[in-house]
Scaffold this active site. Sequence first.
Site, PDB file in Angstrom:
ATOM      1  N   SER A 184      42.584  34.551  38.364  1.00 44.22           N
ATOM      2  CA  SER A 184      41.961  34.900  39.948  1.00 44.22           C
ATOM      3  C   SER A 184      41.903  33.598  40.411  1.00 44.22           C
ATOM      4  CB  SER A 184      40.619  35.366  39.561  1.00 44.22           C
ATOM      5  OG  SER A 184      39.748  35.068  41.097  1.00 44.22           O
ATOM      6  N   TYR A 204      31.614  35.555  37.192  1.00 44.29           N
ATOM      7  CA  TYR A 204      33.024  36.096  37.163  1.00 44.29           C
ATOM      8  C   TYR A 204      33.879  34.792  37.249  1.00 44.29           C
ATOM      9  CZ  TYR A 204      37.348  37.892  38.787  1.00 44.29           C
ATOM     10  OH  TYR A 204      38.611  38.410  39.216  1.00 44.29           O
TER      11      TYR A 204
END
Length: 256
Positions: free
Chosen positions: A145, A157
Amino acid sequence: MADLTGKTALVTGASRGIGRAIAERLGSDGARVIVHYGRQETAAKETVAAIEAKDGQAIAVRAEFGTDEALDTLFTGLEAALAGKPLDILVNNAGIATGMEGSIDLVTEETFDRVFAVNVRAPLFVSKRALPLMRDGGRIINVSSPSSRIANPDLAYSMTKGAVDVLSRSLAYLVGSRGITVNSVAAGITETDITAWLRDNEPVRAALSSLTTLGRIGQPEDIADAVAFLASDDGRWVTGHVLDATGGFFLGPSMG
């Protein structure tokens, strides 16, 4: 398209979204695809059916990451599907986000442990278990990501994706002698069923598109094509790399 005929690929989290697009793309390139899923059995069967509808081969294997038995369950199913043949491609795609649950004000030890179990522990130990089954010259691709390079309120995250990129680089170094490449593909804002709310929220959609250099929301196929390149022979000389497949998300200040 690349020719993956005769190769076998395991794609984790392949029942929906980006994982499904990756599984379908590798299947259309000729690979036999092991479609891993956690809970979405119906969706996994739909992925298998979509691959078979294009004359590909696929089989679904269930294992819920974050549980004690997940690895054994996954590899029992994988080894049965391989039937003594080697694994050629591993795509560690399965992952979860925590949203504001992962922010510094709200994150709990339980949330932290859960997201790290799925996003970091699983790809590490799936890779470890897969390597003895993988032929030399194989491919490991981890879906990451842009949160590993830009600030994100979902701190827990973001930390997992930084760890995934470190995994890719370090593992690439360790298995290079076998000709195995290991890379990350950073997927940005992508239109899937998980982000279905984007379809009905034009102001947010426009804002996110404006933050992307290429001016639109990503599609699962955009990520799948990047993965397919790294899985193919064309990607043989790329390893330890984070391939940014975000359309230039947060690449620089808006020029609009």
